[in-house]
Design a protein around this motif. Structure first.
Motif, short mmCIF file in Angstrom:
data_model
loop_
_atom_site.label_atom_id
_atom_site.label_comp_id
_atom_site.label_asym_id
_atom_site.label_seq_id
_atom_site.Cartn_x
_atom_site.Cartn_y
_atom_site.Cartn_z
N LEU A 1 0.83 -1.25 -0.08
CA LEU A 1 0.18 -0.02 0.05
C LEU A 1 0.77 1.35 -0.05
O LEU A 1 0.51 2.08 -0.81
CB LEU A 1 -0.90 0.06 1.20
CG LEU A 1 -2.28 -0.94 1.34
CD1 LEU A 1 -2.95 -0.91 2.53
CD2 LEU A 1 -3.02 -0.55 0.00
N ILE A 2 1.72 1.35 0.85
CA ILE A 2 2.90 2.41 0.65
C ILE A 2 3.58 2.83 -0.72
O ILE A 2 3.48 4.00 -1.15
CB ILE A 2 3.97 2.30 1.73
CG1 ILE A 2 3.12 2.27 3.38
CG2 ILE A 2 4.99 3.27 1.79
CD1 ILE A 2 4.13 2.04 4.47
N ILE A 3 4.03 1.63 -1.25
CA ILE A 3 4.54 1.74 -2.43
C ILE A 3 3.54 2.24 -3.57
O ILE A 3 4.09 3.13 -4.02
CB ILE A 3 5.30 0.15 -3.01
CG1 ILE A 3 6.36 0.14 -2.20
CG2 ILE A 3 5.52 0.42 -4.39
CD1 ILE A 3 6.78 -1.31 -2.30
N PHE A 4 2.45 1.67 -3.61
CA PHE A 4 1.47 2.21 -4.57
C PHE A 4 0.91 3.68 -4.33
O PHE A 4 0.86 4.27 -5.26
CB PHE A 4 0.28 1.16 -4.82
CG PHE A 4 0.65 -0.18 -5.68
CD1 PHE A 4 0.94 0.06 -6.90
CD2 PHE A 4 0.54 -1.07 -5.09
CE1 PHE A 4 1.34 -1.05 -7.62
CE2 PHE A 4 0.88 -2.13 -5.83
CZ PHE A 4 1.36 -2.23 -7.19
N SER A 5 0.75 3.89 -2.97
CA SER A 5 0.42 5.33 -2.63
C SER A 5 1.51 6.06 -2.95
O SER A 5 1.09 7.43 -3.32
CB SER A 5 -0.21 5.23 -1.33
OG SER A 5 0.87 5.24 -0.34
N SER A 6 2.71 5.82 -2.90
CA SER A 6 3.77 6.63 -3.03
C SER A 6 3.66 7.04 -4.59
O SER A 6 3.98 8.06 -4.92
CB SER A 6 4.98 6.20 -2.65
OG SER A 6 4.85 6.14 -1.25
N ILE A 7 3.72 6.18 -5.35
CA ILE A 7 3.60 6.22 -6.87
C ILE A 7 2.65 7.12 -7.15
O ILE A 7 2.69 7.92 -8.02
CB ILE A 7 3.56 4.66 -7.48
CG1 ILE A 7 4.94 4.05 -7.30
CG2 ILE A 7 3.37 4.92 -9.20
CD1 ILE A 7 4.93 2.74 -7.67
N PHE A 8 1.42 6.76 -6.65
CA PHE A 8 0.13 7.54 -7.10
C PHE A 8 0.58 8.94 -6.61
O PHE A 8 0.04 9.65 -7.44
CB PHE A 8 -1.00 7.05 -6.20
CG PHE A 8 -2.24 7.87 -6.64
CD1 PHE A 8 -3.11 7.85 -7.77
CD2 PHE A 8 -2.78 8.67 -5.62
CE1 PHE A 8 -4.10 8.86 -7.85
CE2 PHE A 8 -3.94 9.37 -5.59
CZ PHE A 8 -4.66 9.55 -7.03
N GLY A 9 0.92 9.17 -5.35
CA GLY A 9 1.05 10.72 -5.10
C GLY A 9 2.16 11.35 -5.90
O GLY A 9 1.98 12.54 -6.38
N VAL A 10 3.14 10.90 -6.44
CA VAL A 10 4.21 11.51 -7.16
C VAL A 10 3.52 11.77 -8.57
O VAL A 10 3.66 12.85 -9.22
CB VAL A 10 5.44 10.28 -7.31
CG1 VAL A 10 6.32 11.07 -8.50
CG2 VAL A 10 6.29 10.47 -6.02
#
Length: 113
Positions: free
Chosen positions: A9-18
């Protein structure tokens, strides 16, 4: 189990945020330029990427990786360690394939002009 889900979840949310931040910032910048009277042609870089050049790059990369695996197998039979033989040959021949793709694409672009 919970750590794996949390990390995912952290990886995908970080990618989405960027990606989201990049797109909204770019949109705000373009709107500000248009409001100040800049021409819309400013956003066109002039260089068009064709699907054929992408396919050429992927094909030559795949050929390079295949040749690297084949050459790595030959080196392994001659006594080199498996990890060193395969990984070095895959990267070397894959890089050679991408370099060849770059020069071939540049030549094709010069012929088009």
């Amino acid at each position: 189990m919970a750590e794996t889900i949390l990390v995912t979840l952290i990886i995908f949310s970080s990618i989405f945020g960027v990606i989201f931040t990049f797109l909204t910032t770019r949109n705000k910048e373009r709107l500000a330029l248009i409001e100040n009277g800049a021409d819309a042609k400013l956003f066109n870089s002039g260089k068009k990427y064709s699907f054929g050049h992408f396919i050429l790059s992927i094909a030559l990369l795949a050929i390079g990786v295949g040749a690297g695996i084949l050459f790595g197998a030959l080196l392994r039979q001659n006594g080199m360690e498996d990890e060193v033989a395969f990984s070095s040959c895959i990267f070397i021949f894959g890089g050679i394939g991408l370099m060849f793709s770059f020069f071939l694409t540049r030549k094709l672009d010069k012929e088009d002009k």
